[in-house]
Design a protein around this motif. Structure first.
Motif, short mmCIF file in Angstrom:
data_model
loop_
_atom_site.label_atom_id
_atom_site.label_comp_id
_atom_site.label_asym_id
_atom_site.label_seq_id
_atom_site.Cartn_x
_atom_site.Cartn_y
_atom_site.Cartn_z
N UNK A 1 0.85 -1.19 0.00
CA UNK A 1 0.00 0.00 0.00
C UNK A 1 0.89 1.24 0.00
N UNK A 2 0.79 2.03 -1.06
CA UNK A 2 1.60 3.24 -1.17
C UNK A 2 0.97 4.42 -0.46
N UNK A 3 -0.36 4.37 -0.29
CA UNK A 3 -1.08 5.51 0.24
C UNK A 3 -1.52 6.48 -0.82
N UNK A 4 -1.19 6.22 -2.09
CA UNK A 4 -1.54 7.11 -3.20
C UNK A 4 -2.98 6.85 -3.62
N UNK A 5 -3.90 7.73 -3.24
CA UNK A 5 -5.30 7.56 -3.58
C UNK A 5 -5.69 8.27 -4.87
N UNK A 6 -4.71 8.84 -5.56
CA UNK A 6 -4.97 9.50 -6.85
C UNK A 6 -4.68 8.52 -7.98
N UNK A 7 -3.43 8.13 -8.13
CA UNK A 7 -3.06 7.16 -9.16
C UNK A 7 -3.06 5.76 -8.54
N UNK A 8 -4.26 5.27 -8.26
CA UNK A 8 -4.38 3.99 -7.55
C UNK A 8 -3.86 2.81 -8.36
N UNK A 9 -3.76 2.96 -9.67
CA UNK A 9 -3.28 1.88 -10.53
C UNK A 9 -1.83 1.53 -10.22
N UNK A 10 -1.09 2.46 -9.64
CA UNK A 10 0.32 2.20 -9.37
C UNK A 10 0.49 1.09 -8.33
N UNK A 11 -0.40 1.02 -7.36
CA UNK A 11 -0.32 -0.07 -6.39
C UNK A 11 -0.61 -1.40 -7.07
N UNK A 12 -1.58 -1.40 -7.97
CA UNK A 12 -1.92 -2.63 -8.69
C UNK A 12 -0.74 -3.08 -9.56
N UNK A 13 0.00 -2.14 -10.09
CA UNK A 13 1.19 -2.47 -10.86
C UNK A 13 2.20 -3.22 -10.00
N UNK A 14 2.33 -2.78 -8.76
CA UNK A 14 3.24 -3.47 -7.84
C UNK A 14 2.72 -4.86 -7.52
N UNK A 15 1.39 -5.02 -7.42
CA UNK A 15 0.82 -6.35 -7.18
C UNK A 15 1.22 -7.31 -8.31
N UNK A 16 1.19 -6.81 -9.54
CA UNK A 16 1.54 -7.64 -10.70
C UNK A 16 2.99 -8.08 -10.62
N UNK A 17 3.87 -7.17 -10.24
CA UNK A 17 5.29 -7.51 -10.09
C UNK A 17 5.47 -8.52 -8.95
N UNK A 18 4.77 -8.29 -7.84
CA UNK A 18 4.87 -9.19 -6.70
C UNK A 18 4.44 -10.59 -7.08
N UNK A 19 3.34 -10.70 -7.84
CA UNK A 19 2.86 -12.03 -8.26
C UNK A 19 3.90 -12.75 -9.11
N UNK B 1 -10.74 -5.79 -15.82
CA UNK B 1 -11.87 -5.07 -16.41
C UNK B 1 -11.76 -3.56 -16.27
N UNK B 2 -10.76 -3.08 -15.54
CA UNK B 2 -10.67 -1.65 -15.23
C UNK B 2 -9.47 -1.00 -15.91
N UNK B 3 -9.57 0.30 -16.10
CA UNK B 3 -8.44 1.04 -16.65
C UNK B 3 -7.22 0.88 -15.74
N UNK B 4 -7.46 0.76 -14.43
CA UNK B 4 -6.34 0.55 -13.50
C UNK B 4 -5.59 -0.73 -13.83
N UNK B 5 -6.31 -1.77 -14.24
CA UNK B 5 -5.66 -3.03 -14.61
C UNK B 5 -4.78 -2.86 -15.84
N UNK B 6 -5.28 -2.12 -16.84
CA UNK B 6 -4.54 -1.93 -18.08
C UNK B 6 -3.28 -1.10 -17.83
N UNK B 7 -3.43 0.01 -17.12
CA UNK B 7 -2.29 0.87 -16.83
C UNK B 7 -1.25 0.13 -15.99
N UNK B 8 -1.74 -0.62 -15.02
CA UNK B 8 -0.83 -1.36 -14.14
C UNK B 8 -0.04 -2.41 -14.90
#
Length: 303
Positions: free
Chosen positions: A205-223, A243-250
């Motif tokens: 959890x980065x705490x970034x509530x604006x560009x929330x996709x960035x945390x999801x990007x880290x999840x992908x790397x972690x996996x 299904x979300x833009x956050x998934x695509x950006x991440x």
């Protein structure tokens, strides 16, 4: 909250209650014991040089959808109970826009909306997570209320699990025990690669509530890192389905190939607009077509 990784063992899950661990869900097994189990389950060829294809799946809007008046009921109740027990407020997460965000970032946004200061929120965030997970698992038989598995998901996961050199996992903003409990109650937990792994809201959890996709990007790397450590082999192709833009950006940011489905809240155009390299598959109903997109063998035809 960069160290927001692990929940303390919940009080009602004593070590003495964890028996026959090889048959228990991974999220209920102590970390040291789980490591030993995972090593024992590795196939002899796991240390070969053959590369792996990793396919990670988002949960809500990708594998399952919320339906009816009690949509995603237990998860929302867990949020409410967690915040009530720690911050003494009675608030619904629908007071903010949260689709495509992560459990910890949703908590931060709702609590800030309710007037709490960021410093206090971060200091107690792990406590809320523990309360949420405890409540969710204690009411796990209600996990499927207001949820429905999307067409084709079961067949696709079954097929992918049958393939050599292909691993599947979850990458979701859900806290790990909540994500896997949903899969269990909907009957598809066993169709993911075993041992189970992935990237979750409880991992980072980065705490970034604006560009929330960035945390999801880290999840992908972690996996991907978990997959490589687990199998001792490199992941050379990683697809992330969401299904979300956050998934695509991440996915683009994590150098994975994003596969977009339009079974959630976003349109084909919105998903494609995230950048070059996004592949839109619409839905997961056609296993042959999805296999072709992934570059893996299609299911054998019945004679």
């Amino acid at each position: 909250c960069s160290n927001f990784f692990k929940i303390p063992m919940l009080k009602n899950l004593s070590r003495s209650s964890i028996v026959k661990a090889h048959k228990r869900p991974a999220f209920l097994i102590p970390a040291k014991q789980l490591s030993t189990i995972r090593k024992s389950k590795m196939a002899p060829e796991a240390k070969s040089d053959r590369p792996l294809t990793l396919i990670s799946f988002d949960v809500d809007g990708t594998l399952i959808e919320s339906v009816g008046e009690k949509s995603n009921y237990l998860h929302k109740q867990a949020f409410r109970v967690g915040m009530k027990n720690v911050f003494n407020i009675d608030e619904d997460i629908d007071c903010i826009k949260h689709h495509g965000s992560t459990d910890p970032l949703i908590l931060i946004k709702v609590l800030e909306y309710s007037g709490f200061k960021r410093e206090e929120i971060l200091s107690k965030l792990k406590d809320v997570e523990a309360e949420m997970v405890n409540y969710f698992l204690s009411h796990k038989d209600e996990a499927s209320v207001g949820l429905r598995m999307l067409p084709g998901v079961k067949n696709l996961l079954q097929h992918l699990k049958s393939l050599e050199d292909v691993e599947t996992c979850l990458v979701t903003g859900n806290f790990e025990p909540i994500g896997w409990a949903k899969m269990q109650e909907l009957g598809i937990y066993d169709y993911f690669s075993d041992p189970h792994f992935g990237g979750f809201g409880s991992d980072h959890c980065s705490g970034d509530t604006i560009d929330t996709w960035k945390d999801r990007s880290e999840f992908i790397r972690i996996a991907a890192r978990k997959c490589e450590r687990l199998h001792g082999r490199p992941v050379t192709r990683h697809f992330h389905v969401g299904d979300a833009t956050a998934d695509m950006l991440a996915a683009l940011n994590a150098e994975a190939t994003p596969l977009g489905v339009t079974t959630g809240a976003f349109t084909k155009e919105q998903l494609e607009g995230c950048g070059e390299g996004v592949i839109i598959v619409g839905n997961l109903a056609d296993t042959d077509r999805i296999s072709n997109v992934l570059g893996v063998a299609a299911p054998a035809k019945a004679m």
